[in-house]
Scaffold this motif. Sequence first.
Motif, PDB file in Angstrom:
ATOM      1  N   SER A   1     -52.882  -4.796 -11.788  1.00 31.78           N
ATOM      2  CA  SER A   1     -51.995  -3.678 -11.495  1.00 31.78           C
ATOM      3  C   SER A   1     -50.848  -3.711 -12.494  1.00 31.78           C
ATOM      4  CB  SER A   1     -51.466  -3.774 -10.062  1.00 31.78           C
ATOM      5  OG  SER A   1     -50.581  -2.710  -9.790  1.00 31.78           O
ATOM      6  N   GLU A   2     -50.725  -2.653 -13.268  1.00 31.56           N
ATOM      7  CA  GLU A   2     -49.716  -2.609 -14.320  1.00 31.56           C
ATOM      8  C   GLU A   2     -48.732  -1.464 -14.087  1.00 31.56           C
ATOM      9  OE1 GLU A   2     -49.505  -4.782 -17.020  1.00 31.56           O
ATOM     10  OE2 GLU A   2     -51.027  -5.900 -15.924  1.00 31.56           O
ATOM     11  N   SER A   3     -47.489  -1.701 -14.436  1.00 25.99           N
ATOM     12  CA  SER A   3     -46.452  -0.672 -14.329  1.00 25.99           C
ATOM     13  C   SER A   3     -46.192  -0.083 -15.704  1.00 25.99           C
ATOM     14  CB  SER A   3     -45.156  -1.281 -13.770  1.00 25.99           C
ATOM     15  OG  SER A   3     -44.143  -0.304 -13.703  1.00 25.99           O
ATOM     16  N   GLU A   4     -46.200   1.249 -15.781  1.00 27.52           N
ATOM     17  CA  GLU A   4     -45.963   1.938 -17.047  1.00 27.52           C
ATOM     18  C   GLU A   4     -44.830   2.942 -16.874  1.00 27.52           C
ATOM     19  OE1 GLU A   4     -50.124   2.357 -19.304  1.00 27.52           O
ATOM     20  OE2 GLU A   4     -50.121   3.337 -17.356  1.00 27.52           O
ATOM     21  N   GLN A   5     -44.065   3.131 -17.928  1.00 29.97           N
ATOM     22  CA  GLN A   5     -42.940   4.066 -17.851  1.00 29.97           C
ATOM     23  C   GLN A   5     -43.372   5.450 -18.315  1.00 29.97           C
ATOM     24  OE1 GLN A   5     -39.196   4.146 -20.451  1.00 29.97           O
ATOM     25  NE2 GLN A   5     -38.409   3.237 -18.550  1.00 29.97           N
ATOM     26  N   ALA A   6     -43.416   6.369 -17.386  1.00 31.84           N
ATOM     27  CA  ALA A   6     -43.734   7.761 -17.691  1.00 31.84           C
ATOM     28  C   ALA A   6     -42.428   8.560 -17.779  1.00 31.84           C
ATOM     29  CB  ALA A   6     -44.640   8.332 -16.609  1.00 31.84           C
ATOM     30  N   HIS A   7     -42.550   9.846 -18.056  1.00 30.60           N
ATOM     31  CA  HIS A   7     -41.337  10.661 -18.129  1.00 30.60           C
ATOM     32  C   HIS A   7     -41.592  12.057 -17.591  1.00 30.60           C
ATOM     33  CE1 HIS A   7     -42.696  13.120 -21.562  1.00 30.60           C
ATOM     34  NE2 HIS A   7     -43.213  12.014 -22.057  1.00 30.60           N
ATOM     35  N   GLY A   8     -40.501  12.704 -17.223  1.00 28.75           N
ATOM     36  CA  GLY A   8     -40.546  14.094 -16.821  1.00 28.75           C
ATOM     37  C   GLY A   8     -39.904  14.936 -17.903  1.00 28.75           C
ATOM     38  N   LEU A   9     -39.213  15.977 -17.479  1.00 27.38           N
ATOM     39  CA  LEU A   9     -38.527  16.842 -18.434  1.00 27.38           C
ATOM     40  C   LEU A   9     -37.220  16.194 -18.877  1.00 27.38           C
ATOM     41  CD1 LEU A   9     -38.734  19.681 -19.741  1.00 27.38           C
ATOM     42  CD2 LEU A   9     -37.390  20.538 -17.818  1.00 27.38           C
ATOM     43  N   GLY A  10     -36.931  16.273 -20.168  1.00 28.00           N
ATOM     44  CA  GLY A  10     -35.681  15.719 -20.669  1.00 28.00           C
ATOM     45  C   GLY A  10     -35.678  14.206 -20.655  1.00 28.00           C
ATOM     46  N   ASP A  11     -34.589  13.625 -20.135  1.00 30.05           N
ATOM     47  CA  ASP A  11     -34.413  12.173 -20.149  1.00 30.05           C
ATOM     48  C   ASP A  11     -34.937  11.489 -18.886  1.00 30.05           C
ATOM     49  OD1 ASP A  11     -33.144  12.306 -22.626  1.00 30.05           O
ATOM     50  OD2 ASP A  11     -31.172  12.640 -21.705  1.00 30.05           O
ATOM     51  N   GLU A  12     -35.566  12.225 -17.997  1.00 30.76           N
ATOM     52  CA  GLU A  12     -36.056  11.636 -16.754  1.00 30.76           C
ATOM     53  C   GLU A  12     -37.195  10.653 -17.031  1.00 30.76           C
ATOM     54  OE1 GLU A  12     -38.057  12.984 -12.479  1.00 30.76           O
ATOM     55  OE2 GLU A  12     -38.057  14.352 -14.193  1.00 30.76           O
ATOM     56  N   LYS A  13     -37.052   9.425 -16.561  1.00 29.68           N
ATOM     57  CA  LYS A  13     -38.070   8.389 -16.740  1.00 29.68           C
ATOM     58  C   LYS A  13     -38.308   7.685 -15.412  1.00 29.68           C
ATOM     59  CE  LYS A  13     -36.901   7.527 -21.601  1.00 29.68           C
ATOM     60  NZ  LYS A  13     -38.003   8.350 -22.109  1.00 29.68           N
ATOM     61  N   PHE A  14     -39.539   7.230 -15.172  1.00 31.42           N
ATOM     62  CA  PHE A  14     -39.853   6.535 -13.938  1.00 31.42           C
ATOM     63  C   PHE A  14     -41.075   5.666 -14.146  1.00 31.42           C
ATOM     64  CE2 PHE A  14     -41.089  10.965 -13.990  1.00 31.42           C
ATOM     65  CZ  PHE A  14     -42.468  10.919 -13.828  1.00 31.42           C
ATOM     66  N   GLU A  15     -41.221   4.669 -13.262  1.00 34.45           N
ATOM     67  CA  GLU A  15     -42.310   3.711 -13.345  1.00 34.45           C
ATOM     68  C   GLU A  15     -43.483   4.143 -12.455  1.00 34.45           C
ATOM     69  OE1 GLU A  15     -42.289   0.882 -15.306  1.00 34.45           O
ATOM     70  OE2 GLU A  15     -40.370   1.624 -16.084  1.00 34.45           O
ATOM     71  N   VAL A  16     -44.685   4.007 -12.990  1.00 33.16           N
ATOM     72  CA  VAL A  16     -45.894   4.342 -12.235  1.00 33.16           C
ATOM     73  C   VAL A  16     -46.830   3.132 -12.270  1.00 33.16           C
ATOM     74  CG1 VAL A  16     -47.874   5.884 -12.004  1.00 33.16           C
ATOM     75  CG2 VAL A  16     -45.693   6.771 -12.877  1.00 33.16           C
ATOM     76  N   GLU A  17     -47.323   2.728 -11.103  1.00 33.77           N
ATOM     77  CA  GLU A  17     -48.272   1.627 -11.013  1.00 33.77           C
ATOM     78  C   GLU A  17     -49.703   2.167 -11.158  1.00 33.77           C
ATOM     79  OE1 GLU A  17     -47.949  -1.725 -10.492  1.00 33.77           O
ATOM     80  OE2 GLU A  17     -45.760  -1.645 -10.579  1.00 33.77           O
ATOM     81  N   SER A  18     -50.513   1.496 -11.948  1.00 34.88           N
ATOM     82  CA  SER A  18     -51.907   1.907 -12.089  1.00 34.88           C
ATOM     83  C   SER A  18     -52.800   0.675 -12.205  1.00 34.88           C
ATOM     84  CB  SER A  18     -52.084   2.806 -13.313  1.00 34.88           C
ATOM     85  OG  SER A  18     -51.820   2.107 -14.506  1.00 34.88           O
TER      86      SER A  18
END
Length: 220
Positions: free
Chosen positions: A165-182
Motif C-alpha cells: 500500500s503506497e501513498s502518492e501525492q495527487a493534486h486538484g485545481l491550483g495549489d491543492e494537494k492531497f495524499e491518496v493510498e493505492s
Amino acid sequence: MGALLFILIVAAIVYYTKVYNSPNAKAVRAICKGKTPDQQKVIEYFCKEGCMTKTMDDDEYLSMVRAKRDSLNLRQKALNKIGLDEDEVSEISPATFEGFVYKNAYAKKRANGNWVSSSYQVAWLFFSSTQIYIYRYTFNMDEDKKTESTDEFFYKDVTSFSTSSESEQAHGLGDEKFEVESNKFKMVVPGDQIFVSMDGVADSENIIQAMKQKLREKKM
C-alpha cells in the motif's frame, strides 16, 4: 411576457456571475487552453465545481480511460519492445496489472468512495525459461504525455513478489494537494524495487501467487 423575460434575464446574470465567470470556471478555462476536446472534458471532470455546472459522470470517465487503454494494444506493444515472440515467454501465462496512478495527477473520489486520477498505468510481465520481462506504460488523460519502460531480470536475481500500500501525492485545481493510498504490485530485485499499480485487477492475488510459485521452482 414581461415577467418571463425578466426571470430569464436574472437567470442569465446569475449563471454568468456564479458559474461562467466564477474563479473556478475561469481557472478551468485557462487550463483547458490548447487542449483537445477530450482532454478538456477530463480537466472539467476533475476540476469544475458548482451546483449549476455539468461534467461527465464517473462511468463516462471510466469508459473513456478503458477506450484509450484498449486502443494502445499494449500487450503487443510490450512484446515488440521486449523483442521476443510470445512462444518464447510462455513459461507461465503472462501477467498484467493496471490501475490509476496518483503521483502528480488530478484525482477525485467517485460517488462509490473509490479514487480515480488523470493518469493510468498498465504493466505486462512475461516469463521465459530463464528471465522475467516487465513492460510498463503510463498515459495521461488530460495531456499528451506517456512514459514506458522495459526491464528484464534473471529469476535468480529476483528477491520477491508482493503487494504494498503506497501513498502518492495527487493534486486538484491550483495549489491543492492531497495524499491518496493505492495498492501496488511490488517486485524486489538487488538494489531496486519496482512498483506497479494494480487496483484495476480483480484477481491480482491469484496472479501473484502463481508468480511466487514459479519463482520458488526456479530457485530450487
